[in-house]
Design a protein around this motif. Structure first.
Motif, PDB file in Angstrom:
ATOM      1  N   PRO A 214       9.926  -5.578 -15.756  1.00  0.00           N
ATOM      2  CA  PRO A 214      11.069  -5.335 -15.017  1.00  0.00           C
ATOM      3  C   PRO A 214      12.005  -4.087 -15.428  1.00  0.00           C
ATOM      4  N   SER A 215      12.031  -3.696 -16.554  1.00  0.00           N
ATOM      5  CA  SER A 215      12.624  -2.544 -17.020  1.00  0.00           C
ATOM      6  C   SER A 215      12.164  -1.303 -16.830  1.00  0.00           C
ATOM      7  N   GLU A 216      10.748  -1.344 -16.184  1.00  0.00           N
ATOM      8  CA  GLU A 216      10.203   0.102 -15.758  1.00  0.00           C
ATOM      9  C   GLU A 216      10.438   0.423 -14.473  1.00  0.00           C
ATOM     10  N   GLU A 217      10.656   1.691 -14.221  1.00  0.00           N
ATOM     11  CA  GLU A 217      10.508   2.263 -12.798  1.00  0.00           C
ATOM     12  C   GLU A 217       9.159   2.135 -12.274  1.00  0.00           C
ATOM     13  N   THR A 218       8.716   1.051 -11.463  1.00  0.00           N
ATOM     14  CA  THR A 218       7.346   0.731 -11.148  1.00  0.00           C
ATOM     15  C   THR A 218       7.052   0.293  -9.606  1.00  0.00           C
ATOM     16  N   CYS A 219       6.095   0.249  -9.106  1.00  0.00           N
ATOM     17  CA  CYS A 219       5.971  -0.030  -7.823  1.00  0.00           C
ATOM     18  C   CYS A 219       5.767  -1.594  -7.773  1.00  0.00           C
TER      19      CYS A 219
ATOM     20  N   HIS B 145       0.653  -1.155   0.068  1.00  0.00           N
ATOM     21  CA  HIS B 145      -0.058   0.035   0.057  1.00  0.00           C
ATOM     22  C   HIS B 145       0.890   1.300   0.010  1.00  0.00           C
ATOM     23  N   PHE B 146       1.805   1.287   0.849  1.00  0.00           N
ATOM     24  CA  PHE B 146       2.773   2.405   0.876  1.00  0.00           C
ATOM     25  C   PHE B 146       3.616   2.283  -0.182  1.00  0.00           C
ATOM     26  N   ILE B 147       4.114   1.594  -0.911  1.00  0.00           N
ATOM     27  CA  ILE B 147       4.812   1.432  -2.283  1.00  0.00           C
ATOM     28  C   ILE B 147       3.817   2.118  -3.440  1.00  0.00           C
ATOM     29  N   MET B 148       2.591   1.573  -3.409  1.00  0.00           N
ATOM     30  CA  MET B 148       1.712   2.012  -4.628  1.00  0.00           C
ATOM     31  C   MET B 148       1.387   3.555  -4.389  1.00  0.00           C
ATOM     32  N   LEU B 149       1.095   3.907  -3.232  1.00  0.00           N
ATOM     33  CA  LEU B 149       0.461   5.298  -2.906  1.00  0.00           C
ATOM     34  C   LEU B 149       1.884   6.298  -3.099  1.00  0.00           C
ATOM     35  N   ASN B 150       3.009   5.745  -3.072  1.00  0.00           N
ATOM     36  CA  ASN B 150       4.248   6.613  -3.538  1.00  0.00           C
ATOM     37  C   ASN B 150       4.464   6.714  -4.898  1.00  0.00           C
ATOM     38  N   ASP B 151       3.805   5.910  -5.520  1.00  0.00           N
ATOM     39  CA  ASP B 151       4.198   5.709  -6.996  1.00  0.00           C
ATOM     40  C   ASP B 151       3.455   6.847  -7.668  1.00  0.00           C
ATOM     41  N   THR B 152       3.770   8.068  -7.889  1.00  0.00           N
ATOM     42  CA  THR B 152       3.264   9.189  -8.663  1.00  0.00           C
ATOM     43  C   THR B 152       2.767   8.857  -9.855  1.00  0.00           C
ATOM     44  N   LYS B 153       3.427   8.242 -10.725  1.00  0.00           N
ATOM     45  CA  LYS B 153       3.045   7.955 -12.212  1.00  0.00           C
ATOM     46  C   LYS B 153       1.825   7.119 -12.045  1.00  0.00           C
ATOM     47  N   ARG B 154       1.659   6.146 -11.438  1.00  0.00           N
ATOM     48  CA  ARG B 154       0.538   5.136 -11.278  1.00  0.00           C
ATOM     49  C   ARG B 154      -0.758   6.086 -10.733  1.00  0.00           C
ATOM     50  N   ASN B 155      -0.474   6.916  -9.922  1.00  0.00           N
ATOM     51  CA  ASN B 155      -1.660   7.727  -9.411  1.00  0.00           C
ATOM     52  C   ASN B 155      -2.039   8.569 -10.536  1.00  0.00           C
ATOM     53  N   MET B 156      -1.202   9.158 -11.239  1.00  0.00           N
ATOM     54  CA  MET B 156      -1.546  10.210 -12.353  1.00  0.00           C
ATOM     55  C   MET B 156      -2.337   9.551 -13.351  1.00  0.00           C
ATOM     56  N   ILE B 157      -1.782   8.441 -13.842  1.00  0.00           N
ATOM     57  CA  ILE B 157      -2.416   7.540 -15.064  1.00  0.00           C
ATOM     58  C   ILE B 157      -3.810   6.965 -14.603  1.00  0.00           C
ATOM     59  N   TYR B 158      -4.059   6.579 -13.488  1.00  0.00           N
ATOM     60  CA  TYR B 158      -5.343   6.204 -13.178  1.00  0.00           C
ATOM     61  C   TYR B 158      -6.361   7.466 -13.010  1.00  0.00           C
ATOM     62  N   ASN B 159      -5.754   8.489 -12.390  1.00  0.00           N
ATOM     63  CA  ASN B 159      -6.397   9.556 -12.225  1.00  0.00           C
ATOM     64  C   ASN B 159      -7.087  10.194 -13.544  1.00  0.00           C
ATOM     65  N   ALA B 160      -6.111  10.140 -14.470  1.00  0.00           N
ATOM     66  CA  ALA B 160      -6.415  10.671 -15.807  1.00  0.00           C
ATOM     67  C   ALA B 160      -7.306   9.783 -16.430  1.00  0.00           C
ATOM     68  N   ALA B 161      -7.241   8.536 -16.220  1.00  0.00           N
ATOM     69  CA  ALA B 161      -8.238   7.667 -17.043  1.00  0.00           C
ATOM     70  C   ALA B 161      -9.704   7.659 -16.442  1.00  0.00           C
ATOM     71  N   ILE B 162      -9.655   7.799 -15.034  1.00  0.00           N
ATOM     72  CA  ILE B 162     -11.057   8.009 -14.334  1.00  0.00           C
ATOM     73  C   ILE B 162     -11.495   9.435 -14.871  1.00  0.00           C
ATOM     74  N   GLN B 163     -10.736  10.170 -14.842  1.00  0.00           N
ATOM     75  CA  GLN B 163     -11.230  11.740 -15.109  1.00  0.00           C
ATOM     76  C   GLN B 163     -11.844  11.665 -16.548  1.00  0.00           C
ATOM     77  N   LYS B 164     -11.318  11.104 -17.373  1.00  0.00           N
ATOM     78  CA  LYS B 164     -11.601  10.855 -18.826  1.00  0.00           C
ATOM     79  C   LYS B 164     -12.993  10.155 -18.966  1.00  0.00           C
ATOM     80  N   ALA B 165     -13.296   9.095 -18.122  1.00  0.00           N
ATOM     81  CA  ALA B 165     -14.298   8.131 -18.299  1.00  0.00           C
ATOM     82  C   ALA B 165     -15.559   9.154 -17.496  1.00  0.00           C
ATOM     83  N   VAL B 166     -15.284   9.698 -16.474  1.00  0.00           N
ATOM     84  CA  VAL B 166     -16.563  10.507 -15.728  1.00  0.00           C
ATOM     85  C   VAL B 166     -16.915  11.849 -16.568  1.00  0.00           C
ATOM     86  N   CYS B 167     -15.763  12.410 -17.141  1.00  0.00           N
ATOM     87  CA  CYS B 167     -16.241  13.435 -18.045  1.00  0.00           C
ATOM     88  C   CYS B 167     -16.972  13.095 -19.346  1.00  0.00           C
ATOM     89  N   SER B 168     -16.701  11.946 -19.619  1.00  0.00           N
ATOM     90  CA  SER B 168     -17.524  11.523 -21.042  1.00  0.00           C
ATOM     91  C   SER B 168     -18.656  10.988 -20.719  1.00  0.00           C
TER      92      SER B 168
END
Length: 846
Positions: free
Chosen positions: A426-431, A153-176
């Motif tokens: 494994p080649s990505e900087e990811t949580c 939970h800590f590692i994923m919440l600190n993964d800003t890239k993951r949070n931004m991409i999920y936020n963008a996808a959810i925002q796109k769906a809700v706005c549509s």
């Protein structure tokens, strides 16, 4: 026993009722004291319940004695397996003393022993909140915090890239137009809050874990969204319309995926969602408002894999030795990792392990190119339903580099919508970690360019399963293809699958009927592969036996000389008969161990193993037999002990042990619980000159700067979670010590040289200190964020085992500081090291 003498206080009324009550209270107190003196704790407990129900004003007076009585009575109920009565007593006690940290902690200890880890951790956490200085509760809480709020939970919440991409996808769906949202497996509620911030009209979130549900409630309230998000403490599979949510929703958001994609039940939960909770999906070419249709984020996934050589994976999942310090491992004992199973073996639940491949010690070598394993469309109900029933697909992949096949590593790309995606490569900087499928049971693991790797892939039991992995050499392929193509119509008639199957059968080995399968944890396999460990114990035991009975050294057993012994008549059996008493050795280290067998080869020794599992006992018997041990030489100690909780006893009423082997360090890198208490009992059970192994342990540590450890231990402020206030709530569950670390591959900068932090002496306890101060010289300027530590285990003054060595089956641990400390080269930092029971705390003195 605490002082239990207390007198009932008169209330304001002086009527006969009050007098009668006071008399009953006084008599009950007297009876309780009498029962305590007679150690009748159950009756004493009942009397105290009566006293406290009649005279609650006496709570403060009898609190200590009540605690003592409860704990003693609970011990008796536990020994009698009266679980319901035990839990009932604690519930009664907590009604009377809801804010008593001692009762909360004790309740947690009993629940943990029963296997209710989530509930136990909740009680430990409450005890720590009630009294932050309560050492027993802190130790218990730190040990189970991983079950309460898992570290990812800590590692994923600190993964800003993951949070931004999920936020963008959810925002796109809700706005549509997808305005009603269900968040499945909400965790902290971050995806629900993304949806609400994007303008969703109604948001529902379900979370099964009680702790995470309560945490999400606090987080949502702190972000002032409690009116717009309805949180439900339940599985999505139990949600009903209109009982829990008023109508079908247009959007499901979820991240219930693990390293193997399917392991958290995403397929099952989405099938249920499409059938019962979601609006129907929009078909191709269909027009209309989005709020009339349903869809899922993530929309789809593509699973990828590659075959790798990796010595670290190999030593944890494959026993690579035929002989361990003279002990022959017979072919009829087959050791297997839990992450490996045959296709018809229903016992294995999770068919893979996980690794952060970018940080695996020693690295890895890719032996094939990356290949596609499977695609899955989460917005297609029929495809989801067919996954579980679909027959395994055969995959054949060309080898591009020569090397040893150790595993197939798997990751995926999660396509949230047609624009946004997340990769766990494994080649990505990811949580994310990657799923690892260890390869076992091949006659030859070596492969080269021109060869092929074959495997069967399926989604059985909602797990991605990769089985029947084999290596086909170019020569074998040519031979089989040649025999198949004699029938010219075979390949043209669509029977490529038969060819693949025939090729695979060349190298897929099935267990023989006479083989004993012995499933070991990965740390147990790494222990068997740890040659210095076994060499060290063999030398140390030999020295002890020599000092106790020098004349018996000439009787050392050679396990491979049975024929000579039988013919000459000077075998071990004759020797045993000619001497009086053997030397007794007890191995109470946890898990599978061949140390008793090694001890049995060193002369006239009676070794006892404390393994519990039947398959482990059978395997040890077969190894003993293969090494020509006379029947009955090796015995299993738990068969001789009536109470398994009291393992440390004399071998016989008039005999003592020559050697007792204790487990001092857990594979996680922490000191074993109650090890000093076990050592104290063991010292009383040793014959003169007998030894505990290890005799003493030195703990070492160094100062490091590691942003990785900081981010894996706590959520770092608002920025990481895109302005949502989550950190203060989840960080309540951070623990000061990170375990299961590989110091050799941990991203960190050493700021000091290793220093000795603590000595634990199991043979000479007066040399131990419960606290000490250690000066550490700074050799590089930087910010101290953590103090990794490890151990040197001394079997005697000359033989030492290092838990941080390359061959070690132990991992390391680290204390992570709450606040980084800036240091300059040449300075000294003073560490305060405290040892309480099995808990070590390390703090920096400012």
């Amino acid at each position: 026993m605490p002082n239990s003498r207390s007198r009932p206080r008169r209330g304001p009324g002086n009527g006969s009722g009050a007098a009668g009550r006071d008399e009953l209270v006084a008599r009950s107190l007297q009876s309780a004291e009498h029962c305590l003196g007679a150690q009748d704790f159950g009756t004493a407990y009942a009397h105290y319940l009566l006293v406290l129900s009649l005279a609650p004003e006496l709570k403060d007076d009898v609190k200590e004695t009540f605690q003592y009585t409860l704990l003693k009575w609970a011990e008796e109920l536990d020994a009698l397996s009266r679980t319901q009565d035990l839990l009932g007593c604690y519930e009664q006690a907590l009604e009377l003393f809801p804010d008593d940290e001692v009762i909360c902690n004790s309740m947690g200890e009993h629940l943990f022993r029963m296997g209710f880890r989530d509930e136990a951790a909740g009680y430990f956490h409450k005890a720590v909140k009630l009294n932050p200085d309560f050492s027993d509760a802190k130790e218990n809480f730190y040990r189970v915090a991983n079950w309460l709020v898992e570290r990812w939970h800590f590692i994923m919440l600190n993964d800003t890239k993951r949070n931004m991409i999920y936020n963008a996808a959810i925002q796109k769906a809700v706005c549509s137009g997808f305005k009603s949202v269900l968040d499945i497996g909400a965790g902290t509620g971050i995806l629900s809050m993304f949806a609400k911030k994007a303008g969703a009209q109604s948001v529902y979130a379900c979370e099964l874990s009680k702790t995470m549900y309560e945490l999400a409630c606090d987080v949502v309230a702190a972000n002032k969204m409690e009116a717009g998000i309805k949180l439900l403490h339940m599985k999505s599979l139990d949600l009903e319309i209109p009982k829990h949510i008023p109508e079908r929703v247009s959007l499901v958001v979820t991240e219930t995926v693990d390293a193997g994609l399917f392991g958290e039940g995403i397929v099952e939960s989405l099938i249920h969602a499409w059938e019962h909770l979601l609006l129907q999906p929009k078909t191709k070419g269909e027009n209309g408002n989005c709020d009339k249709y349903g869809k899922v984020i993530p929309a789809s996934a593509v699973i990828y894999g590659m075959a790798v050589e990796c010595a670290e994976i190999r030593r944890h999942h494959r026993v690579g030795l035929k002989d361990i310090v003279g002990i022959h491992l017979p072919k009829n004992v087959k050791f297997q990792s839990p992450a490996y199973s045959y296709i018809d073996n229903e016992e294995t639940v999770e068919p893979y392990t996980t690794e952060k491949m970018s940080r695996v010690p020693g690295g890895y070598l890719a032996l094939t190119e990356c290949f596609e394993i499977m695609k899955v469309d989460f917005n297609n109900l029929q495809e989801l339903k067919s996954l579980a029933t679909k027959k395994p697909d055969s995959i054949t992949i060309p080898v591009v580099k020569e090397g040893t096949l150790d595993a197939v590593v798997v990751w995926f790309v999660l396509q949230l919508d047609d624009v946004h995606s997340l990769s766990t490569s494994p080649s990505e900087e990811t949580c994310w970690e990657q799923a690892v499928y260890p390869v076992q049971d091949l006659p030859d693991y070596w492969m080269k360019p021109g060869d092929h790797v074959t495997m069967e892939v399926s989604c059985q039991d909602c797990y991605l399963r990769i089985q029947s992995i084999s290596v086909l050499s170019l020569e074998q392929e040519m031979e089989v293809t040649k025999s198949f193509t004699k029938d010219t119509d075979l390949l043209s008639s669509g029977k490529e699958a038969e060819l693949c199957s025939a090729l695979a059968n060349l190298q897929t080995s099935k267990p023989d009927a006479g083989e004993q399968i012995c499933v070991l944890e990965s740390t147990e396999i790494a222990l068997l592969n740890n040659i210095p460990y076994h060499e060290g114990f063999k030398m140390a035991m030999k020295k002890v036996f020599s000092s106790l009975t020098p004349e018996k050294l000439c009787q050392v057993m050679d396990p491979h000389c049975e024929d000579n012994e039988m013919s000459s008549g000077t075998g071990r059996q004759n020797t045993v008969q000619s001497t009086s008493e053997p030397l007794y050795v007890l191995d109470v280290s946890e898990g599978f161990s061949i140390l008793p067998i090694i001890a049995g080869t060193l002369g006239q020794v009676k070794p006892y193993s404390s393994v519990e599992k039947d398959q482990h006992r059978i395997a040890l018997d077969l190894i003993s037999e293969a090494n020509h041990f006379p029947k009955g030489t090796l015995e299993f100690w738990l068969r001789h002990v009536e109470d398994e909780s009291a393992v440390l006893q004399r071998p016989k009423s008039d005999k003592l042990w020559s050697i007792i082997i204790l487990d001092v360090i857990e594979p996680s890198g922490l000191i074993q619980q109650e090890i000093m208490e076990k050592a104290a009992i063991s010292r009383c059970l040793l014959q003169s000159g007998g030894k505990i192994f290890p005799q003493y342990v030195l703990m070492f540590g160094l100062l490091v700067e590691s942003q990785t450890l900081v981010e894996e231990n706590a959520v770092q402020g608002l920025e990481r979670t895109l302005g949502l206030n989550i950190a203060p709530f989840i960080n309540q569950f951070q623990v000061p010590i990170r375990v299961f670390l590989d110091l050799s591959s941990l991203p960190c900068i050493p700021l000091s040289k290793p220093v000795e932090l603590l000595r634990l002496d199991l043979m000479t306890p007066y040399l131990n200190t419960s606290n000490r101060e250690v000066k550490v010289h700074i050799c590089k300027s930087g910010q101290v964020t953590a103090i990794p530590f490890w151990y040197h285990m001394y079997l005697d003054e000359e033989i030492r085992l290092d838990t941080s060595s390359e061959a070690s089956h132990w991992k390391q641990a680290a204390v992570v500081l709450d606040t980084p400390i800036q240091v300059e080269m040449g300075e000294e930092l003073v560490l305060s090291v405290e040892h309480h029971k099995s808990n070590v705390s390390i703090t920096v003195k400012q």
